[in-house]
Design an enzyme around this catalytic site. Structure first.
Site, PDB file in Angstrom:
ATOM      1  N   HIS A 130       0.813  -1.224   0.000  1.00  0.00           N
ATOM      2  CA  HIS A 130       0.000   0.000   0.000  1.00  0.00           C
ATOM      3  C   HIS A 130       0.852   1.282   0.000  1.00  0.00           C
ATOM      4  O   HIS A 130       0.724   2.090  -0.925  1.00  0.00           O
ATOM      5  CB  HIS A 130      -0.999  -0.039   1.160  1.00  0.00           C
ATOM      6  CG  HIS A 130      -1.608   1.272   1.461  1.00  0.00           C
ATOM      7  ND1 HIS A 130      -2.447   1.920   0.579  1.00  0.00           N
ATOM      8  CD2 HIS A 130      -1.472   2.109   2.523  1.00  0.00           C
ATOM      9  CE1 HIS A 130      -2.815   3.075   1.102  1.00  0.00           C
ATOM     10  NE2 HIS A 130      -2.231   3.221   2.277  1.00  0.00           N
ATOM     11  N   HIS A 178       4.076   6.706   5.418  1.00  0.00           N
ATOM     12  CA  HIS A 178       2.918   7.443   5.945  1.00  0.00           C
ATOM     13  C   HIS A 178       2.104   6.708   6.994  1.00  0.00           C
ATOM     14  O   HIS A 178       1.428   7.340   7.794  1.00  0.00           O
ATOM     15  CB  HIS A 178       2.028   7.975   4.803  1.00  0.00           C
ATOM     16  CG  HIS A 178       1.084   6.970   4.203  1.00  0.00           C
ATOM     17  ND1 HIS A 178       1.411   6.215   3.105  1.00  0.00           N
ATOM     18  CD2 HIS A 178      -0.186   6.601   4.543  1.00  0.00           C
ATOM     19  CE1 HIS A 178       0.385   5.430   2.791  1.00  0.00           C
ATOM     20  NE2 HIS A 178      -0.590   5.643   3.652  1.00  0.00           N
ATOM     21  N   ASP A 179       2.146   5.381   7.022  1.00  0.00           N
ATOM     22  CA  ASP A 179       1.367   4.655   8.027  1.00  0.00           C
ATOM     23  C   ASP A 179       2.217   4.104   9.168  1.00  0.00           C
ATOM     24  O   ASP A 179       1.708   3.366  10.008  1.00  0.00           O
ATOM     25  CB  ASP A 179       0.590   3.508   7.361  1.00  0.00           C
ATOM     26  CG  ASP A 179      -0.665   3.988   6.648  1.00  0.00           C
ATOM     27  OD1 ASP A 179      -1.272   4.981   7.118  1.00  0.00           O
ATOM     28  OD2 ASP A 179      -1.040   3.385   5.623  1.00  0.00           O
ATOM     29  N   GLU A 239       1.155   5.582  12.674  1.00  0.00           N
ATOM     30  CA  GLU A 239      -0.215   5.164  13.009  1.00  0.00           C
ATOM     31  C   GLU A 239      -0.326   3.665  13.298  1.00  0.00           C
ATOM     32  O   GLU A 239      -1.033   3.255  14.219  1.00  0.00           O
ATOM     33  CB  GLU A 239      -1.146   5.539  11.847  1.00  0.00           C
ATOM     34  CG  GLU A 239      -2.608   5.456  12.202  1.00  0.00           C
ATOM     35  CD  GLU A 239      -3.473   6.044  11.091  1.00  0.00           C
ATOM     36  OE1 GLU A 239      -3.235   7.202  10.704  1.00  0.00           O
ATOM     37  OE2 GLU A 239      -4.374   5.344  10.620  1.00  0.00           O
ATOM     38  N   ASP A 240       0.385   2.868  12.526  1.00  0.00           N
ATOM     39  CA  ASP A 240       0.142   1.422  12.591  1.00  0.00           C
ATOM     40  C   ASP A 240       1.300   0.580  13.109  1.00  0.00           C
ATOM     41  O   ASP A 240       1.190  -0.646  13.152  1.00  0.00           O
ATOM     42  CB  ASP A 240      -0.239   0.901  11.193  1.00  0.00           C
ATOM     43  CG  ASP A 240      -1.586   1.413  10.742  1.00  0.00           C
ATOM     44  OD1 ASP A 240      -2.421   1.728  11.614  1.00  0.00           O
ATOM     45  OD2 ASP A 240      -1.811   1.527   9.525  1.00  0.00           O
ATOM     46  N   ASP A 247      -3.266   8.529  -1.059  1.00  0.00           N
ATOM     47  CA  ASP A 247      -3.673   7.485  -0.113  1.00  0.00           C
ATOM     48  C   ASP A 247      -5.133   7.097  -0.349  1.00  0.00           C
ATOM     49  O   ASP A 247      -5.476   5.912  -0.415  1.00  0.00           O
ATOM     50  CB  ASP A 247      -3.479   8.031   1.311  1.00  0.00           C
ATOM     51  CG  ASP A 247      -3.714   6.983   2.390  1.00  0.00           C
ATOM     52  OD1 ASP A 247      -3.413   5.801   2.151  1.00  0.00           O
ATOM     53  OD2 ASP A 247      -4.205   7.349   3.475  1.00  0.00           O
TER      54      ASP A 247
HETATM   55 ZN    ZN Z   1      -2.454   4.673   3.827  1.00  0.00          ZN
END
Ligand code: ZN
Length: 183
Positions: free
Chosen positions: A35, A61-62, A65-66, A122
């Site tokens: 992704h 980018h994630d 967050e993840d 995204d």
């Molecule tokens: Zn994303």
């Protein structure tokens, strides 16, 4: 020929390592790293002279967050600009889902240009995944996602017209495939 930037491969490897046990939602169980790589590639496709910091942030980018990455770690490895961009597109996970979604809409007009570009790419990639990979979502839920994406992206347009057009094109495709109006 210019030397390649060492940061690009570093960011790819770092993101791959951070996301290594994660899979995208849905039955296809696509490795998560596909992704962010697609998001970065999409930005490069429509904005070939994009600043490297934006491409690096797209790849990463994630990660805040993840994964267990922090802005401090990203700053140390990739610089303050990249860390700041990733922070801008990171949801506050202490909020519940509806509040997080609303916050994305509310925050969108105030994002930096780089963060806006990442946001649009995204959303395009997520919409394409929703349309083309099997997922246990009803069509209503998919339509809700498309509408919400549109509400976020509307505040992010104006920096890269070709990317804006690609979003609109993807939305049109979604309307046709889901046989609906998304206003
Ligand atoms: Zn994303």
């Amino acid at each position: 020929m210019d030397a390649y930037s060492p940061y690009l491969l570093e960011a790819i490897c770092y993101a791959a390592e951070q996301h290594k046990y994660q899979r995208r939602k849905g039955f296809a169980k696509i490795p998560y790293i596909n992704h962010p790589l697609k998001v970065a590639r999409l930005i490069y496709k429509f904005k070939p002279h994009v600043e490297e910091s934006i491409l690096l942030a797209a790849i990463l980018h994630d990660t805040i967050e993840d994964t267990d990455t922090t802005a401090e770690i990203l700053e140390k490895k990739f610089g303050a600009e990249v860390a700041q961009l990733v922070l801008e597109v990171t949801d506050d996970k202490t909020l519940d889902e509806p509040s997080r979604k609303q916050k994305q809409i509310d925050k969108a007009p105030f994002l930096s240009d780089g963060a806006k570009i990442i946001k649009i790419a995204d959303k395009i990639c997520n919409m394409l995944d929703l349309l083309h990979y099997p997922i246990k979502w009803t069509d209503e839920r998919k339509i809700r996602y498309m509408k919400w994406s549109k509400d976020v992206v509307i505040h992010c347009k104006g920096i890269c017209p070709d990317l804006d057009k690609e979003f609109d094109h993807t939305l049109e495709k979604a309307k046709a495939l889901l046989n609906t109006q998304i206003e």
